[in-house]
Write a protein that holds these residues in place. Sequence first.
Motif, PDB file in Angstrom:
ATOM      1  N   PRO A   1      -0.571 -11.602  15.116  1.00 49.89           N
ATOM      2  CA  PRO A   1      -0.898 -10.346  15.792  1.00 49.89           C
ATOM      3  C   PRO A   1      -1.735  -9.411  14.928  1.00 49.89           C
ATOM      4  CG  PRO A   1       1.487 -10.564  15.445  1.00 49.89           C
ATOM      5  CD  PRO A   1       0.855 -11.805  14.923  1.00 49.89           C
TER       6      PRO A   1
ATOM      7  N   LEU B   1       3.788   0.585   2.469  1.00 48.96           N
ATOM      8  CA  LEU B   1       3.554  -0.432   3.486  1.00 48.96           C
ATOM      9  C   LEU B   1       3.556  -1.798   2.795  1.00 48.96           C
ATOM     10  CD1 LEU B   1       2.985   0.175   6.448  1.00 48.96           C
ATOM     11  CD2 LEU B   1       0.543  -0.100   5.959  1.00 48.96           C
TER      12      LEU B   1
ATOM     13  N   PHE C   1       0.855  -1.185   0.000  1.00 50.43           N
ATOM     14  CA  PHE C   1       0.000   0.000   0.000  1.00 50.43           C
ATOM     15  C   PHE C   1       0.890   1.234   0.000  1.00 50.43           C
ATOM     16  CE2 PHE C   1      -3.142  -2.882   2.163  1.00 50.43           C
ATOM     17  CZ  PHE C   1      -4.119  -2.800   1.196  1.00 50.43           C
TER      18      PHE C   1
HETATM   19  N1  ADP Z   1      -6.500  -0.215   2.289  1.00 47.57           N
HETATM   20  C1  ADP Z   1      -5.404  -0.075   3.025  1.00 47.57           C
HETATM   21  N2  ADP Z   1      -4.576   1.002   2.843  1.00 47.57           N
HETATM   22  C2  ADP Z   1      -3.449   1.151   3.569  1.00 47.57           C
HETATM   23  N3  ADP Z   1      -3.047   0.293   4.521  1.00 47.57           N
HETATM   24  C3  ADP Z   1      -3.813  -0.776   4.760  1.00 47.57           C
HETATM   25  C4  ADP Z   1      -5.041  -1.023   4.034  1.00 47.57           C
HETATM   26  N4  ADP Z   1      -5.587  -2.189   4.493  1.00 47.57           N
HETATM   27  C5  ADP Z   1      -4.757  -2.628   5.449  1.00 47.57           C
HETATM   28  N5  ADP Z   1      -3.687  -1.802   5.626  1.00 47.57           N
HETATM   29  C6  ADP Z   1      -2.573  -1.993   6.554  1.00 47.57           C
HETATM   30  O1  ADP Z   1      -2.060  -3.285   6.357  1.00 47.57           O
HETATM   31  C7  ADP Z   1      -1.601  -3.839   7.572  1.00 47.57           C
HETATM   32  C8  ADP Z   1      -2.257  -5.176   7.794  1.00 47.57           C
HETATM   33  O2  ADP Z   1      -3.644  -4.978   8.064  1.00 47.57           O
HETATM   34  P1  ADP Z   1      -4.669  -6.175   8.222  1.00 47.57           P
HETATM   35  O3  ADP Z   1      -4.546  -7.067   7.048  1.00 47.57           O
HETATM   36  O4  ADP Z   1      -5.993  -5.597   8.478  1.00 47.57           O
HETATM   37  O5  ADP Z   1      -4.107  -6.910   9.513  1.00 47.57           O
HETATM   38  P2  ADP Z   1      -4.808  -7.933  10.521  1.00 47.57           P
HETATM   39  O6  ADP Z   1      -6.075  -8.403   9.894  1.00 47.57           O
HETATM   40  O7  ADP Z   1      -3.787  -9.019  10.718  1.00 47.57           O
HETATM   41  O8  ADP Z   1      -5.034  -7.189  11.788  1.00 47.57           O
HETATM   42  C9  ADP Z   1      -1.912  -2.825   8.650  1.00 47.57           C
HETATM   43  O9  ADP Z   1      -0.746  -2.099   8.914  1.00 47.57           O
HETATM   44  C10 ADP Z   1      -2.981  -1.975   8.025  1.00 47.57           C
HETATM   45  O10 ADP Z   1      -2.958  -0.668   8.528  1.00 47.57           O
END
Ligand code: ADP
Length: 261
Positions: free
Chosen positions: A68, A47, A40
């Motif tokens: 986590p 990220l 992302f």
């Molecule tokens: N659409 C998005 N845009 C930017 N960052 C994202 C988006 N979706 C998820 N993230 C980031 O990706 C990482 C993983 O998120 P996620 O998959 O929801 O983790 P989990 O489900 O294991 O808690 C996090 O740092 C989150 O902030």
Amino acid sequence: MRDVDYSGSRWIPPARPNKEGVLSVVPSPILEARDVNLLFHTGGETLHVLRDVCFALQPGEVASVVGPSGSGKTSLLMVLAGLEKATSGVVSIDGTDIEALDEDGLAIFRRNNFGILFQNFHLIPSMTALENVAFTLEIAHPTRPYADIRRAALDALAEVGLKERAGHFPSALSGGEQQRVGLARAIVGEPRILLADEPTGNLDQATGASVIEQMFSLARGRGTAILLITHDLRLAARADRTLSMNQGRLEEVTVNREVMA
Ligand SMILES: Nc1ncnc2c1ncn2[C@@H]1O[C@H](COP(=O)(O)OP(=O)(O)O)[C@@H](O)[C@H]1O
Ligand SMILES: [Mg+2]
């Protein structure tokens, strides 16, 4: 000794001799991710959310993913369901690379293959339990007579023990009941894959465990594969195998139960 390759995060099912003593061909996965990366770009920052993820789910297999908060579990589910596009790598469902599908094709493909269960149930508040379940079928089969759809929805509610609550709105149902409506909705289209993202996150331990038991037993009876994301290690261990997600890497395969080939 079992003939299983646990190397990396790639799981290969055991080959078993058939009646003639010939090793069977390894079944092809119903769901597969190969070298999937997801990045992302936000506010000048990049990220790296999924890193070289390899994953395969066999038909009828139950896998759980722990890890986590923020490690990428929901992102993995989104990519596998084609709701989020991988930055690189391949996702295939029953041998079809989902990249090759256009938007409409993907939507149809998703409806035909996936049932999804969410943490927050995602029921439509203005619809009864029956209407919530039926709605999924109405979208998937717009020309199917409503009487058929209604019957299928009632059957699905009966399977989760909620036939008597068919006319109730979500607000009149407990959390566990709402999630069972969610389960009925997820299975009513007879999907081959059930994806569940922390489906017990809003339920107490006992209620959550009973919903998961119901989900596993419905899926096993139908040969539906399950990917269950959960924080609850006890529930995770009820799957055939458990994987863990850490900073976007899917690793550490634990086999909990002999998988029948
Ligand atoms: N659409 C998005 N845009 C930017 N960052 C994202 C988006 N979706 C998820 N993230 C980031 O990706 C990482 C993983 O998120 P996620 O998959 O929801 O983790 P989990 O489900 O294991 O808690 C996090 O740092 C989150 O902030
Ligand atoms: Mg999540």
